[in-house]
Design a protein around this motif. Structure first.
Motif, PDB file in Angstrom:
ATOM      1  N   VAL A  45       0.839  -1.203   0.000  1.00 48.53           N
ATOM      2  CA  VAL A  45       0.000   0.000   0.000  1.00 48.53           C
ATOM      3  C   VAL A  45       0.878   1.260   0.000  1.00 48.53           C
ATOM      4  N   CYS A  46       1.931   1.253   0.807  1.00 45.19           N
ATOM      5  CA  CYS A  46       2.862   2.398   0.836  1.00 45.19           C
ATOM      6  C   CYS A  46       3.443   2.664  -0.545  1.00 45.19           C
ATOM      7  N   ARG A  47       3.951   1.606  -1.181  1.00 45.02           N
ATOM      8  CA  ARG A  47       4.583   1.782  -2.496  1.00 45.02           C
ATOM      9  C   ARG A  47       3.571   2.266  -3.534  1.00 45.02           C
ATOM     10  N   GLU A  48       2.345   1.730  -3.420  1.00 42.23           N
ATOM     11  CA  GLU A  48       1.345   2.144  -4.413  1.00 42.23           C
ATOM     12  C   GLU A  48       1.013   3.631  -4.243  1.00 42.23           C
ATOM     13  N   ILE A  49       0.885   4.085  -2.989  1.00 39.26           N
ATOM     14  CA  ILE A  49       0.605   5.515  -2.757  1.00 39.26           C
ATOM     15  C   ILE A  49       1.762   6.358  -3.283  1.00 39.26           C
ATOM     16  N   GLU A  50       2.975   5.910  -3.031  1.00 39.33           N
ATOM     17  CA  GLU A  50       4.143   6.721  -3.392  1.00 39.33           C
ATOM     18  C   GLU A  50       4.460   6.702  -4.889  1.00 39.33           C
ATOM     19  N   ASN A 103       6.403  -2.721 -13.963  1.00 33.91           N
ATOM     20  CA  ASN A 103       5.840  -1.654 -13.145  1.00 33.91           C
ATOM     21  C   ASN A 103       4.856  -2.180 -12.105  1.00 33.91           C
ATOM     22  N   LYS A 104       4.138  -3.266 -12.442  1.00 37.42           N
ATOM     23  CA  LYS A 104       3.228  -3.851 -11.454  1.00 37.42           C
ATOM     24  C   LYS A 104       4.012  -4.490 -10.304  1.00 37.42           C
ATOM     25  N   ASN A 109       5.871  -6.477  -5.351  1.00 40.50           N
ATOM     26  CA  ASN A 109       6.970  -7.206  -4.709  1.00 40.50           C
ATOM     27  C   ASN A 109       8.312  -6.926  -5.402  1.00 40.50           C
ATOM     28  N   PRO A 110       8.907  -5.772  -5.082  1.00 41.89           N
ATOM     29  CA  PRO A 110      10.168  -5.408  -5.769  1.00 41.89           C
ATOM     30  C   PRO A 110      11.338  -6.335  -5.430  1.00 41.89           C
ATOM     31  N   ASN A 111      11.144  -7.220  -4.436  1.00 37.95           N
ATOM     32  CA  ASN A 111      12.205  -8.186  -4.129  1.00 37.95           C
ATOM     33  C   ASN A 111      12.063  -9.474  -4.927  1.00 37.95           C
ATOM     34  N   TYR A 112      11.046  -9.532  -5.785  1.00 37.14           N
ATOM     35  CA  TYR A 112      10.814 -10.768  -6.530  1.00 37.14           C
ATOM     36  C   TYR A 112      12.016 -11.069  -7.437  1.00 37.14           C
TER      37      TYR A 112
ATOM     38  N   VAL B 311      -0.325 -12.145  -8.476  1.00 33.76           N
ATOM     39  CA  VAL B 311      -0.576 -12.398  -9.895  1.00 33.76           C
ATOM     40  C   VAL B 311       0.540 -11.764 -10.726  1.00 33.76           C
ATOM     41  N   SER B 312       0.991 -10.592 -10.293  1.00 32.42           N
ATOM     42  CA  SER B 312       2.025  -9.881 -11.059  1.00 32.42           C
ATOM     43  C   SER B 312       3.361 -10.645 -11.077  1.00 32.42           C
ATOM     44  N   GLU B 313       3.579 -11.499 -10.080  1.00 33.27           N
ATOM     45  CA  GLU B 313       4.798 -12.341 -10.112  1.00 33.27           C
ATOM     46  C   GLU B 313       4.734 -13.289 -11.308  1.00 33.27           C
ATOM     47  N   THR B 314       3.545 -13.828 -11.534  1.00 33.42           N
ATOM     48  CA  THR B 314       3.431 -14.789 -12.639  1.00 33.42           C
ATOM     49  C   THR B 314       3.506 -14.057 -13.982  1.00 33.42           C
ATOM     50  N   GLU B 315       2.999 -12.834 -14.024  1.00 32.20           N
ATOM     51  CA  GLU B 315       3.067 -12.074 -15.279  1.00 32.20           C
ATOM     52  C   GLU B 315       4.520 -11.762 -15.649  1.00 32.20           C
ATOM     53  N   ILE B 316       5.310 -11.348 -14.678  1.00 35.07           N
ATOM     54  CA  ILE B 316       6.699 -11.025 -15.026  1.00 35.07           C
ATOM     55  C   ILE B 316       7.478 -12.297 -15.376  1.00 35.07           C
TER      56      ILE B 316
END
Lengths: 120, 327
Positions: A45-50, A103-104, A109-112, B311-316
């Motif tokens: 939520v924080c990242r989406e707001i920012e 971007n999503k 999850n930027p650590n993905y 879901v976005s994990e699977t998209e990337i």
């Protein structure tokens, strides 16, 4: 905005800090797992707001260029593909799908692992 | 709640002529859709550990009944596959609900621990081979023994997943693309067999010695068995170890060597890759299904809500596989 500080993000970060510092060590293992999920949700939520507006706009602008229109939405892009009104090998199309996905995940999850790999 | 559960548990066990005192009944972190409880039973002779696995009685669009999972485990155990011993099965109408009780298997199921802790380092070396071997054993079961399982062709599954995605009315250009891509692929000419459907870390128990047990059969069905090989290669199940294609611990050659130590069917890596994209799409749609259970108000669960943002994990992962040379 007419609202005082703390901002929405500052409030969420205060809650995250409280959960992490005070609550985490008090909960039994099966709830600790759920608590970690709760903390992750707050971070999303924080990242989406920012960053959410800028990340969305970037994709939508590319899409507007692709379909040569002043307005564009994800639904338009989905339909374009579904109805095969564009060549699936089109480089610009594939580039938009890559940017959209990046971007999503930057919010979700930027650590993905795949995202981190692609940033390198 | 756990006191009531203790009562119905003990009643159910006594029906199986297992009498004793239940203690240390505690919930374990399980999947998002099932309850898992661990307990000990003290009888005159000994104390033994057990696991109770219990479903809600509401089957998802992909999951089978919990009691049917127990039936599968009993059959594959007789074929030499490593699964926990079932001691009792309960149907939805019984006080315990749709559930079964099995013997506890020593070892670890939490993926991140298996991948991180030193004690499993040796076990990991041979695990891809062992997984291939176990998957092949499952595939050798006689499908006529599973009349209760749904039969799913690849094209039916692709269409079902796509229609499920469409029903949520949340537009994913990547999923639209994936659907068209999958329809053009070849998934291997092979006879239908029992498919585990969710074979990966998290659903296997690993000890220092290696693979001990295969658990969590809720996505089992009859269909093209190569699905199991592609599934464990998906990045969703590498838990951050993205360079180890098989489950975050091994390579595909070892997995296929293990498979071919039991099965004569030669799998080519291009087919595995098609199944990998299929599996990633499937996991994406499962995430949508889980999130929708929260969004439609049938359950209020932060866990299920959060899965919607996976879901976005699977998209990337899909765009990486299709456009960016991802493995």
């Amino acid at each position: 905005m007419i609202f005082d500080r703390p901002s929405s993000v500052e409030l969420l970060k205060a809650v995250s800090f409280f959960l992490d510092e005070k609550i985490k060590k008090e909960v039994p293992p099966h709830l600790a797992f759920k608590l970690r999920i709760v903390e992750n949700v707050l971070k999303i939520v924080c990242r989406e707001i920012e960053q959410g507006d800028a990340l969305s706009e970037e994709v939508i602008n590319d899409l507007k260029k692709l379909i040569n229109s002043d307005i564009a939405s994800l639904e338009d892009l989905a339909n374009l593909i579904k109805e095969q009104k564009i060549d699936l090998e089109d480089q610009d199309l594939q580039n938009i799908l890559v940017k959209l996905s990046k971007n999503k995940i930057a919010v979700d999850n930027p650590n993905y692992s795949t995202y981190k790999k692609l940033l390198d | 709640m756990s006191q009531d559960l203790e009562k119905v548990l003990s009643q159910k066990l006594s029906e199986e002529s297992i009498a004793g005192e239940i203690f240390d009944l505690e919930p374990l972190t399980g999947g998002a859709s099932k309850e898992i409880w661990k307990f000990e039973l003290k009888t005159k002779a000994q104390t033994e550990k057990y696991i109770l696995r219990r479903g809600s009685g509401i089957e998802g669009p992909l999951a089978i009944k919990t009691s049917d999972e127990a039936k599968i485990q009993k059959i594959v155990k007789s074929l030499g596959a490593s699964v926990p011993e079932i001691v009792s099965v309960s149907s939805l109408e019984e006080p315990l609900g749709d559930a079964y009780i099995m013997k506890f298997v020593e070892g670890e199921s939490i993926a991140r621990k298996i991948l991180r802790d030193d004690e499993y380092k040796n076990a990991l070396k041979n695990l891809a081979f062992e997984c291939g071997e176990s998957i092949a054993k499952i595939h050798q079961a006689d499908i006529s023994e599973f009349p209760f399982l749904p039969r799913k062709s690849v094209s039916d599954q692709i269409n079902d997943l796509y229609n499920t995605y469409v029903s949520f009315n949340q537009h994913s250009p990547v999923f639209e693309y994936t659907y068209l891509w999958l329809k053009e692929q070849s998934f291997g000419e092979i006879n239908d067999s029992l498919v585990h459907g969710d074979f990966r870390l998290g659903n296997i128990i690993v000890s220092q010695m290696g693979l001990e047990s295969i658990i969590d059969w809720e996505l089992a069905h009859i269909g093209n068995p190569l699905q199991d090989l592609g599934w464990i290669c998906g990045n969703s199940w590498r838990f951050g170890n993205t360079d180890k294609v098989v489950g975050g611990f091994g390579n595909i050659e070892d997995l296929l060597d293990g498979y071919n130590s039991i099965s004569e069917y030669k799998v080519d890596t291009k087919t595995v890759r098609a199944w990998q994209v299929f599996g990633t799409f499937r996991w994406g749609v499962i995430c949508l299904i889980q999130a929708s259970a929260h969004l439609t108000g049938s359950v209020n669960s932060v866990e299920k809500a959060a899965i919607g943002r996976r879901v976005s994990e699977t998209e990337i992962d899909i765009v990486d596989l299709l456009f960016l040379g991802g493995k």
